[in-house]
Design an enzyme around this catalytic site. Structure first.
Site, PDB file in Angstrom:
ATOM      1  N   ASP A  52     -42.996  44.815   8.216  1.00 18.71           N
ATOM      2  CA  ASP A  52     -41.750  45.226   7.557  1.00 18.71           C
ATOM      3  C   ASP A  52     -40.649  44.200   7.803  1.00 18.71           C
ATOM      4  OD1 ASP A  52     -41.318  45.799  10.204  1.00 18.71           O
ATOM      5  OD2 ASP A  52     -40.754  47.899   9.896  1.00 18.71           O
ATOM      6  N   SER A  53     -40.986  43.121   8.562  1.00 18.68           N
ATOM      7  CA  SER A  53     -40.073  41.977   8.660  1.00 18.68           C
ATOM      8  C   SER A  53     -39.878  41.346   7.282  1.00 18.68           C
ATOM      9  CB  SER A  53     -40.614  40.943   9.653  1.00 18.68           C
ATOM     10  OG  SER A  53     -41.972  40.652   9.383  1.00 18.68           O
ATOM     11  N   ASP A  91     -47.514  47.457   7.852  1.00 15.93           N
ATOM     12  CA  ASP A  91     -46.529  48.303   8.544  1.00 15.93           C
ATOM     13  C   ASP A  91     -46.165  49.520   7.703  1.00 15.93           C
ATOM     14  OD1 ASP A  91     -45.918  47.277  11.043  1.00 15.93           O
ATOM     15  OD2 ASP A  91     -44.387  45.903  10.282  1.00 15.93           O
ATOM     16  N   LYS A 121     -49.762  50.011  10.803  1.00 12.50           N
ATOM     17  CA  LYS A 121     -49.096  49.871  12.102  1.00 12.50           C
ATOM     18  C   LYS A 121     -47.855  50.769  12.114  1.00 12.50           C
ATOM     19  CE  LYS A 121     -46.887  45.906  13.474  1.00 12.50           C
ATOM     20  NZ  LYS A 121     -45.481  46.337  13.607  1.00 12.50           N
ATOM     21  N   GLU A 123     -44.511  52.121  14.706  1.00 12.97           N
ATOM     22  CA  GLU A 123     -43.729  51.833  15.908  1.00 12.97           C
ATOM     23  C   GLU A 123     -43.469  53.111  16.696  1.00 12.97           C
ATOM     24  OE1 GLU A 123     -40.098  49.775  14.958  1.00 12.97           O
ATOM     25  OE2 GLU A 123     -41.155  48.137  13.932  1.00 12.97           O
ATOM     26  N   GLU A 190     -43.865  43.973  21.888  1.00 11.25           N
ATOM     27  CA  GLU A 190     -42.817  43.027  21.479  1.00 11.25           C
ATOM     28  C   GLU A 190     -41.737  42.898  22.537  1.00 11.25           C
ATOM     29  OE1 GLU A 190     -41.446  43.530  17.461  1.00 11.25           O
ATOM     30  OE2 GLU A 190     -39.802  42.096  17.723  1.00 11.25           O
TER      31      GLU A 190
HETATM   32  O1  KIV Z   1     -42.785  43.308  11.039  1.00 12.23           O
HETATM   33  C1  KIV Z   1     -43.227  42.419  11.782  1.00 12.23           C
HETATM   34  O2  KIV Z   1     -43.265  41.232  11.455  1.00 12.23           O
HETATM   35  C2  KIV Z   1     -43.718  42.816  13.104  1.00 12.23           C
HETATM   36  C3  KIV Z   1     -44.056  41.738  14.071  1.00 12.23           C
HETATM   37  C4  KIV Z   1     -42.822  41.146  14.626  1.00 12.23           C
HETATM   38  C5  KIV Z   1     -44.964  42.211  15.137  1.00 12.23           C
HETATM   39  O3  KIV Z   1     -43.825  43.976  13.382  1.00 12.23           O
END
Ligand code: KIV
Length: 272
Positions: A52-53, A91, A121, A123, A190
């Site tokens: 989600d980055s 994510d 994934k 969090e 992280e």
């Molecule tokens: O969204 C992302 O890029 C991440 C990484 C920083 C692990 O969750």
């Protein structure tokens, strides 16, 4: 030349667990589009994270919170079309799994059905345990994410190193053990102290993939735009830049502008 091991035809969640058992480190990078994913996959990276980055690096938002499920599915489908070898983890974005396990399952199913990704994934630790269990029961592999969890940035207030104090460190260890117990296949840690990350990696049998968590873990992940130096205003200590593409691309584009202005481009060989 790539030194990555390429003997796995397709990396699966089982491959990753085997890699940890065999002491082989796991490489993971983000990708959000077809062209980048082709390069990442071709380089032999084991896991592609459609993170989600994308909210930051692709859309220019300050945080990861605004990105939607539809947008994640769009990015993930582009990556899925490109990758032949890597395991693709997607994510679940903020607001699509925190409220209740049924909603979490619906969101995970949409990712799997509409993008073709291989795993999701999420969090968090014990506060989302029931959601994780629900998703796992549907046969969808889950990667956990502990330590600095950017979707909770407004709770933390800063992006500084997490779990430096004993109480938070113990909670993180407990959460990691819980994630292993319920059936997660791997965990991202992280921005936590390297010593703690190593301790976590040694106390679970599933792979621990670190970002800013030292080298005592089972693998590493970076945001691809950061490691290629395409972003240039982000300088965390953990980041190794392998290229300086921001400068190289700017120079190439400036040269293009100058060639167009000077009527140097296209030349005789570059026209019909
Ligand atoms: O969204 C992302 O890029 C991440 C990484 C920083 C692990 O969750």
């Amino acid at each position: 030349m790539s030194t990555a091991k390429k003997e796995y035809k397709r990396v699966t969640v089982k491959t990753l667990v085997d890699m940890k058992a065999n002491g082989e480190k796991i490489s993971m990078l983000t990708a959000y589009d077809y062209t980048m994913a082709k390069i990442v996959d071709g380089a032999g990276v084991d896991v592609i994270l459609v993170g989600d980055s994308a909210s930051n690096v692709m859309a220019g938002h300050e945080t990861t919170l605004p990105i939607t499920l539809d947008q994640m599915i769009y990015h993930a489908s582009s990556v899925v079309r490109a990758a032949e070898r890597a395991l693709i983890v997607v994510d679940l974005p903020f607001g699509t799994y925190q409220s209740d396990p049924k909603e979490a399952l619906r969101s995970a199913i949409r990712i799997m059905k509409e993008s073709g990704g291989h795993a999701v994934k999420l969090e968090g630790g014990k506060e989302i345990k029931e959601s994780i269990k629900r998703i796992l029961h549907a046969g969808i592999p889950v990667m956990g994410h502990l330590g600095l969890t950017p979707q909770s940035i407004y709770k933390f207030g800063t992006y500084t190193v997490r779990a430096k104090e004993e109480e938070e460190a113990q909670r993180l260890i407990d959460d990691a053990k819980m994630l292993e117990k319920v059936g997660c296949f791997a965990i991202v840690l992280e921005k936590i102290p390297a010593k703690l990350a190593k301790q976590v990696a040694e106390s679970v049998s599933i792979p621990i993939i670190g970002i800013g968590a030292g080298n005592g873990v089972d693998g590493q992940v970076l945001v691809v735009h950061d490691m290629l130096g395409m972003t240039h205003e982000f300088h965390p200590r953990f980041l190794r830049r392998y290229l300086n593409l921001y400068e190289d691309m700017t120079n190439a584009m400036a040269q293009y502008v100058s060639d167009v202005k000077a009527v140097d481009f296209p030349n005789e060989n570059e026209q019909y």
